[in-house]
Design a protein around this motif. Structure first.
Motif, mmCIF file in Angstrom:
data_model
loop_
_atom_site.group_PDB
_atom_site.id
_atom_site.type_symbol
_atom_site.label_atom_id
_atom_site.label_comp_id
_atom_site.label_asym_id
_atom_site.label_seq_id
_atom_site.Cartn_x
_atom_site.Cartn_y
_atom_site.Cartn_z
ATOM 1 N N ASP A 1 -7.179 -5.052 -3.039
ATOM 2 C CA ASP A 1 -8.423 -5.327 -2.313
ATOM 3 C C ASP A 1 -8.871 -6.767 -2.528
ATOM 4 O OD1 ASP A 1 -10.735 -4.998 -0.864
ATOM 5 O OD2 ASP A 1 -11.831 -4.029 -2.483
ATOM 6 N N ILE B 1 -10.251 0.169 -0.218
ATOM 7 C CA ILE B 1 -9.937 -1.210 0.139
ATOM 8 C C ILE B 1 -10.958 -1.621 1.186
ATOM 9 C CG2 ILE B 1 -8.237 -2.755 1.169
ATOM 10 C CD1 ILE B 1 -6.062 -1.044 -0.008
ATOM 11 N N ALA C 1 -3.869 2.718 4.194
ATOM 12 C CA ALA C 1 -5.041 2.722 3.312
ATOM 13 C C ALA C 1 -5.593 4.133 3.153
ATOM 14 C CB ALA C 1 -6.118 1.793 3.866
ATOM 15 N N ILE D 1 -4.782 -1.057 -7.214
ATOM 16 C CA ILE D 1 -5.440 -0.893 -5.909
ATOM 17 C C ILE D 1 -6.610 -1.863 -5.790
ATOM 18 C CG2 ILE D 1 -6.767 0.701 -4.470
ATOM 19 C CD1 ILE D 1 -5.066 2.964 -5.663
ATOM 20 N N LYS D 2 -7.354 -2.018 -6.861
ATOM 21 C CA LYS D 2 -8.461 -2.979 -6.857
ATOM 22 C C LYS D 2 -7.935 -4.401 -6.670
ATOM 23 C CE LYS D 2 -12.479 -4.459 -9.552
ATOM 24 N NZ LYS D 2 -13.216 -4.306 -10.840
ATOM 25 N N GLU E 1 -14.399 -0.536 5.439
ATOM 26 C CA GLU E 1 -13.518 0.208 4.547
ATOM 27 C C GLU E 1 -12.292 0.651 5.338
ATOM 28 O OE1 GLU E 1 -13.433 4.465 2.166
ATOM 29 O OE2 GLU E 1 -15.351 3.512 2.632
ATOM 30 N N MET F 1 0.824 -1.213 0.000
ATOM 31 C CA MET F 1 0.000 0.000 0.000
ATOM 32 C C MET F 1 0.855 1.259 0.000
ATOM 33 S SD MET F 1 -3.396 -0.783 2.320
ATOM 34 C CE MET F 1 -2.550 -1.303 3.820
#
Length: 309
Positions: free
Chosen positions: A171, A270, A228, A167-168, A277, A118
């Protein structure tokens, strides 16, 4: 910790794949002084967090393994059925080994890998912000300058699109492990917060206190919620960087950056298993929830003792 240890084996190939993408498609430190500066900053942060992690959870671990030795009787770290043919010391050492292996091989590796992923991604967004801010400071006087400018804009757009997808991917890769871990840790922190406020034994109080403090401040905030939040903040800064840049100097050439502004409308979140979240607001809600439930257990226990009396 068990969920993290299992996840390290189950998603090992996916984590390796993510690191390969990072190595291939992230802007590397040798490309510019700006990239080098950001990478050095992130690596320094990772070293500090790793050292703090070891010291904090190490003290919590020592509290758990020392309390049974300093209390009367043959107490284990975690009480369970004891086969008669297995001596107490063997069971005690076995529990110490299991705890240490989960701590180092599971929890520590998982948290530091996720934290570093991250933070490096946030650094890439920060670099992209600064590149976009300075892109319109370039003087376009020749066809070669125009070509370089268009190439830079194209590179920024492609890199921004890649970072949103990355980033997706973060997650998706860590969703199941984080979701299971958060639920488990929430309940454990509630119980240990209750023990901390009700225990009359000093060592047991220290054990619960060190566990709650290390898990909330270090794992929840320093390893999850703060990085995050940094990731989200840097993603939001993209549109601000474009807006406050000197795009108006070359407005006919600024159309590609509108694509980036449109993409930043999709917040980079995320959300493990769609439960929580990861951001500072959620972190504070978690702390309030832990305290509230612990106080509820304490009140219920007091009422129960009052009725018995």
């Amino acid at each position: 910790m068990e969920s993290k240890t299992i996840s390290m084996f189950m998603i090992k190939d996916r984590i390796i794949q993510m690191f390969r993408l990072m190595d291939e498609l992230f802007w590397q430190p040798q490309e510019s002084e700006l990239c080098m500066k950001e990478y050095l900053y992130v690596r320094k942060r990772i070293k500090v967090i790793a050292l703090t992690y070891i010291l904090s959870l190490g003290s919590s671990y020592m509290g758990f393994i020392l309390v049974p030795l300093l209390t009367e009787g043959e107490n284990l770290v975690v009480e369970f059925y004891r086969p008669k043919h297995i001596p107490y010391i063997a069971l005690y050492l076995f529990q110490c080994y299991i705890g240490l292996s989960h701590l180092i091989g599971g929890s520590f590796c998982f948290d530091i890998i996720l934290y570093s992923t991250m933070m490096h991604t946030a650094a890439q967004l920060r670099i992209l912000n600064k590149v976009i801010q300075g892109a319109f400071d370039i003087k376009i006087q020749t066809e070669e300058d125009l070509k370089k400018f268009k190439l830079l804009m194209r590179r920024c757009i492609e890199h921004h699109d890649f970072l949103l997808k990355y980033i997706k991917t973060i997650d998706e890769r860590y969703a199941s492990a984080l979701g299971t871990f958060f639920i488990t840790m929430f309940m454990c922190n509630v119980v240990d917060s209750y023990r901390f406020t009700t225990s009359t034994y000093l060592l047991a109080t220290f054990r619960s206190f060190s566990y709650v403090v290390s898990s909330i401040t270090l794992i929840f905030f320093m390893c999850y919620f703060i990085p995050a939040q940094s990731l989200q903040d840097e993603a939001r800064e993209i549109s601000k960087s474009i807006y406050f840049s000197k795009w108006y100097k070359y407005s006919p050439l600024a159309k590609p950056v509108i694509i980036i502004i449109g993409r930043t409308a999709r917040l980079s979140k995320i959300v493990p298993c769609g439960i929580w979240e990861l951001n500072l607001e959620t972190g504070l809600m978690v702390v309030r929830g832990i305290v509230s439930y612990a106080m509820f257990l304490r009140t219920a226990d007091s009422l129960s003792n009052g009725q018995n009396d």
